[in-house]
Design a protein around this motif. Structure first.
Motif, short mmCIF file in Angstrom:
data_model
loop_
_atom_site.label_atom_id
_atom_site.label_comp_id
_atom_site.label_asym_id
_atom_site.label_seq_id
_atom_site.Cartn_x
_atom_site.Cartn_y
_atom_site.Cartn_z
N ASP A 375 -0.16 2.11 3.90
CA ASP A 375 0.32 1.11 4.85
C ASP A 375 1.69 1.51 5.41
OD1 ASP A 375 -1.24 -1.37 5.36
OD2 ASP A 375 0.77 -2.27 5.33
N PRO A 385 -2.77 -0.43 10.48
CA PRO A 385 -3.12 0.16 9.18
C PRO A 385 -4.62 0.41 8.99
CG PRO A 385 -2.27 -2.10 8.92
CD PRO A 385 -2.02 -1.69 10.33
N GLY A 443 -2.94 -8.20 5.60
CA GLY A 443 -2.92 -6.85 5.05
C GLY A 443 -4.31 -6.41 4.66
N ASN A 729 0.72 -5.61 1.24
CA ASN A 729 0.82 -5.22 2.65
C ASN A 729 0.90 -6.46 3.55
OD1 ASN A 729 0.63 -2.59 1.78
ND2 ASN A 729 -1.57 -2.41 2.21
#
Lengths: 754, 352
Positions: A375, A385, A443, A729
């Motif tokens: 990431d 990402p 994330g 993340n």
């Protein structure tokens, strides 16, 4: 023959193929009514209670125990110490097998870690034994203890946890980093975590002369039986272990632990059956844990965002007296098509119990670091990402160059992203807020776990009444083996599931291998499948060779087993029931044997892994730092799924543990004493329901013709991999600050944001 | 086993007499005491089970608007008593933010006041702890320091009182009614818990045999009902003790603050009333600036007892946030995540 069998009818009838159906747990009613008998529910006549006394120092020796005071307490029958502990047939310090770990079973007065057993008090009641243990009031000769990862005493271990190499280099990482247009370097810390199944380790041991009957939860019955036989100088056949239900194992019940051996020794000492159950705090020491790690990732990409180098260094800890090295680098071998990859491990010796396999050993901690670093690298490249991961997608296994037996990771990314709404994610952090003004971030983390396979056997018996028995010493840790393996058995025998008496969970049944490595359904299932096929083949041979059978002469055309009958493959109308075939042959039953083992040819040719993508939404209070995973979605591809309901449950459980890894779970060790300071569920946090408001799993279709005969990859561990990083993340995406220490705590996020 | 005498008095007088003996401990819900017994952290020689004293189980409205809560009223029953929750919403919210539903069903008002610290060194029998074993020292000093006191601590002890319930109670001038060998007496809750000084083993001012019989909230406390909140920072969303917490109650007229009540939890050996902060707010217009000034006044005397000072700033922030929430108005019902930063924020749009 074991008396443990589950013949109860399932909650709903199912006709036709069983594999692939979302049956509810066949043992569900037993469990919710309390009728399922766990190890500690056994109370043989004359049974006594044993309680461990544990060390309150982490290093030194026990100088004094007030055995007289404990022994004088009403109800106490015996106090077992190194002075009177029964002698063992082999020294428990001798590693007789790669999967034998050194255990502390009162062979001397040495203390090697906090909470090590130092005595066992055996009494008529649990209360008397507990008080007796308290009255021992030990005194110690204390030596300075060391925990944690600091220090300059690292060494490179010969091998890692399950035998992997400690150092693996593919290509020239130094050159790859030097040539990189962009580089990142980051160090991630993960804490010690302790397995804490709802059911603590427990044993009821009863000696009968030279025979031993044991009730204890086990993820590896035959290995445990062999170890017990060896330690006590018995024939393995004279040891019977019953383990029909485990209240969770997670690796800590895979190999026999010291406290279980102490229970057997206590029973021998007093000549009566003995029950020993660990208190919760006693789980924090002698029964394994996940070691802390400090992982340094160095990544480089070219100007186009393609990885030129991936360097993954792990520093971890093992005990002073044995080796279990968390194999964190494995995930870096398979996920990304980096031109050069190096994984290295070093370890330090500390005054703790020996670490052990804990759900996704290596992959859980390793993916937390790798997937965080990926990431960071994506951000350094200015890329989304998920796009960055696809950009560096490994079409073949990078370190080996082998093709994957199957790899539906692209579909996992795509289906997960679509359901999650990933396309709406702004690339920059701190862009999203909820209605209350809290920071929101999204994330992603990639999940992966190898598709392993061990060796197993199974036995099938077709009976003249049209029913069958399937025997496999398989282990149900709660994951649903009683159900999924019975589904395989029913299909293999061409019977309805209710017509098959499935026997499992005892050491006198055929060896089903260890229930670990996410390999149990494949390992036991393929043996079961083979045993069913063998029994059907023998039955078919009877029929097609008998001119009185409607199937006579069908040897070339072949027969199909279905609904308790054999049918000609080329003419389904010509059939005969199993019962009729056996009756005509004058046989009460016919048996079949099955075996399973990994196919070395396929393993040589293919890389075999399950994959997945985990998407997390985290909401963060910007001032107070409190965090909540408000959405969690995993999409996983793991080959053929025997029971999608149980599979989904495994994914959920793994992902919830990933939340725990990311935000909650850690053992607090006092660096001055080496003692765990939070050995209870009030202080050792795991998620509660309010921490998991929304969770979902997508079962991504994947067909794998190579991995094994049933196409099964295993689902038990993959859910925890990728999840912790997806959450970390998301915290970065919410806040713009990058947490690199797990679990991520509110005060640390606040400090980072300051 | 470790023997102790178990007595179940029928009257308060009998309970006080039984509880006055050396080594006696009162047992109500047992949600803390039984853990302490099982952990070998307390060894009472006599348990005086007061749960049959029915007269301690009542919630009574007092003339003029106050309320008298019997010491045996269960946390859940009090929180779900609608008239009580309407008049004292921050108290109900604090109660519902504590422990789990199962614990709240068993735990009592008196027991909540008298629960012991959750300092992990107190719970580790092998550690030195002046609170558990006077004179042995304090191993919490030099420890990780994340749960330690930042106000009112001493060299002898840096433990905190874990109660949520007590925090709005002390803000609202609750009074503790006590029965003892010398008769009845009343102590303001703010003076009920002791700061550790050099005798941290004494959590409260109770003398041997003294029994908490009720907690009283005065009529003036209900005047804050429209603007009263409790807020609690936790390391998981529920079922966790406070990292820091705050109760804030405002009496507002014409958009201005007439009077303010503020207390903090998780920062000291007692629920911490912040009168200096209240003075900052009296007569002020409610805005973020004045809330921050009040928060700074509340923590003016704070100093870290260990390596981690971040909790002092977190405490300031939670005071300021609790004040903002209180100013926005008490919600019509206690949020589904009581006292949580993740509870709905009044005035915020329901949808993005």
């Amino acid at each position: 023959m074991s008396e443990i069998a589950l013949t109860q009818a399932p909650a709903h009838a199912r006709h036709g193929s069983n594999i692939g159906q979302p049956l509810t747990r066949r043992d569900g009613v037993l469990k919710v009514t309390g009728a399922a008998r766990y190890a500690a529910d056994n109370h043989p006549p004359g049974m006594l209670h044993a309680v461990l006394a544990i060390s309150r120092i982490a290093r030194g020796r026990v100088a004094f125990l007030d055995v007289a005071a404990a022994g004088a307490h009403p109800g106490v029958v015996a106090v077992m110490t190194p002075a009177n502990a029964p002698k063992l047939a082999v020294d428990p310090e001798v590693k007789t097998h790669p999967f034998v770990f050194r255990i502390d079973v009162l062979q001397n007065d040495r203390v090697r870690y906090a909470h090590q057993p130092i005595a066992v008090v055996i009494a008529e009641t649990l209360e008397a034994a507990t008080e007796g243990a308290a009255l021992l009031a030990p005194r110690y000769e204390t030596e300075p203890a060391q925990t944690g990862l600091d220090g300059d005493d690292g060494f490179v271990p010969p091998v890692l946890g399950a035998g992997q190499p400690a150092v693996l280099r593919h290509g020239d990482v130094a050159a790859g980093l030097a040539a990189a247009a962009r580089r990142i370097e980051a160090t991630y810390a993960t804490p010690a975590q302790y397995h804490n199944a709802m059911e603590p380790h427990a044993i009821v041991a009863a000696w009968d002369g030279g025979r031993l009957l044991i009730d204890t939860p086990s993820q590896g019955l035959v290995l445990a039986r062999a170890r017990i036989a060896e330690l006590f100088g018995l024939e393995p056949g004279h040891v019977l272990i019953r383990s029909p239900f485990l209240g969770g194992g997670f690796g800590s019940k895979g190999l026999l632990t010291g406290p279980q051996v102490l229970g057997i020794m206590a029973a021998r000492l007093v000549g009566r059956p003995v029950k020993l159950v660990l208190r919760r705090e006693q789980m924090f020491g002698p029964v394994g844990h996940r070691a802390p790690t400090r992982q340094t990732l160095r990544l480089g990409t070219d100007a186009d965002g393609r990885l030129t180098a991936l360097d993954h260094h792990t520093r971890t800890a093992t005990s002073r007296f044995d080796d279990f090295i968390e194999p964190c680098g494995g995930v870096s071998h398979t996920l990304y098509a980096a031109a050069a990859i190096a994984t290295t491990h070093e370890a330090v010796r500390r005054d703790t119990g020996t670490p052990n396999f804990m759900r996704a050993p290596g992959e859980a901690s390793g993916s937390a670091a790798l997937e965080s670093a990926i990431d960071e690298m994506a951000d350094a490249c200015g890329m989304d990402p998920l796009a960055f991961r696809l950009h560096n997608y490994a079409e073949v296994e990078p370190v080996s160059g082998k093709p994957f037996s199957s790899k539906a990771l692209r579909a996992c990314y795509a289906e997960g992203a679509a359901r999650f709404g990933w396309a709406r994610r702004p690339r920059a952090p701190r862009q999203m807020r909820d209605a209350g003004g809290r920071l929101v971030g999204w994330g992603v983390g990639t999940a992966t776990f190898p598709a392993l396979m061990f060796q197993a056997e199974a036995r099938a018996v077709l009976r003249r009444d049209g029913t069958a028995i399937m025997e496999s010493g398989a282990h149900d840790m709660g994951q649903g083996a009683w159900t999924a393996l019975a589904q395989i058995a029913a299909d293999a025998l061409g019977l309805e599931i209710g017509q098959v008496e499935f026997r499992a969970g005892a050491s006198d049944l055929p060896d089903a291998g260890i229930a670990g490595g996410s390999a149990h359904t494949a390992t036991a299932g393929i043996a079961i499948h083979g045993a069913g096929a063998d029994a059907i083949a023998r039955l078919a041979a009877l029929a097609v060779g008998d001119e009185r059978s409607p199937l006579f002469g069908a040897g070339n055309a072949g027969v199909v087993a279905r609904g308790g009958r054999l049918h000609r493959s080329d003419d389904a109308a010509r059939s005969e029931s199993y019962a009729d075939i056996l009756a005509r042959a004058g046989l009460a039953e016919i048996q079949g044997q099955g075996r399973s083992a990994a196919d070395p040819a396929a393993q040589t040719r293919y890389a075999m892994h399950a994959h997945g993508a985990v998407f997390a939404e985290v909401t963060v209070d910007p001032a107070l730092g409190q965090m909540r995973v408000t959405r969690l979605l995993g999409a996983f591809a793991a080959g053929r799924l025997i029971n999608p309901r149980l599979v989904r449950s495994q994914y959920y459980g793994g992902m919830i543990w990933g939340v725990s890894f990311a935000l909650h779970e850690r053992a607090v060790m006092d660096p001055r004493t080496g003692r765990p300071m939070n050995p209870n569920f009030a202080a050792y946090h795991v998620p509660v329901n309010a921490d998991i408001p929304a969770i979902d799993a997508i079962l991504v279709e994947e067909h794998d013709p190579h991995v094994n005969a049933l196409g099964i990859k295993g689902v038990g561990e993959i859910g925890i991999t990728g999840t912790a990083a997806a959450i970390a993340n998301a915290i970065w995406h919410a806040t713009g600050v990058r947490p690199r220490r797990f679990p991520v705590m509110p005060h640390e996020v606040v400090a980072l944001m300051a | 086993m470790n023997s102790f005498e178990y007595v179940r008095p029928a009257t308060i007088a009998e309970a006080v007499a039984a509880g006055a003996a050396p080594g006696a401990a009162f047992l109500a819900g047992g949600t803390n005491l039984l853990d302490l017994l099982k952990g070998d952290l307390m060894r009472p020689t006599r348990l005086v089970d007061v749960t049959r004293l029915a007269e301690l189980g009542r919630i009574e409205r007092l003339p003029g608007g106050g309320v008298r809560i019997g010491a045996l009223v269960r946390n859940a029953d009090l929180a779900h008593d609608q008239p009580f929750a309407s008049d004292f919403p921050a108290v109900a919210e604090a109660l519902l933010s504590g422990a789990s539903a199962q614990v709240r069903n068993a735990a009592t008002v008196g027991g909540n006041l008298l629960q012991r610290t959750r300092c992990v060194w107190f719970y580790d029998v092998a550690s030195a702890c002046n609170r558990r074993a006077p004179g042995t020292g304090c191993d919490a000093r030099g420890g990780e320091g994340r749960g330690d006191a930042v106000l009112g601590w001493s060299e002898a002890c840096i433990a905190t009182h874990p109660s949520d319930f007590c925090v709005p109670l002390v803000a609202l001038d609750a009074v503790v009614e006590i029965a003892g060998p010398a008769g009845r007496r009343e102590v303001p809750l703010d003076l009920f818990h002791r700061l550790p000084g050099d005798a941290p083993e004494r959590d409260s001012v109770l003398a041997p045999g003294e029994l908490v019989v009720a907690v009283r909230l005065p009529p003036e406390a209900a005047a804050f009902a429209a603007h009263a909140r409790y807020l609690k920072l936790r390391e998981r969303t529920s079922f966790a003790f406070a990292v820091v917490s705050a109760a804030a109650a405002l009496r507002m007229e014409a958009g201005g603050i007439v009077a303010a009540r503020i207390a903090l939890g998780g920062v000291a050996a007692k629920p911490w009333r912040a009168r200096a902060a209240e003075d900052v707010l009296a007569g002020a217009r409610p805005d973020g600036t004045v809330f921050r000034r009040a928060a700074e006044a509340a923590l003016a005397d704070a100093r870290p007892s260990g390596p981690d000072a971040t909790r002092i700033e977190l405490a300031r922030r939670i005071v300021a946030r609790a004040l903002a929430l209180a100013a926005a108005g008490t919600p019509a019902r206690v949020p589904a995540l009581p006292a949580s930063p993740f509870a709905p924020i009044p005035g915020a749009a329901a949808h993005v």
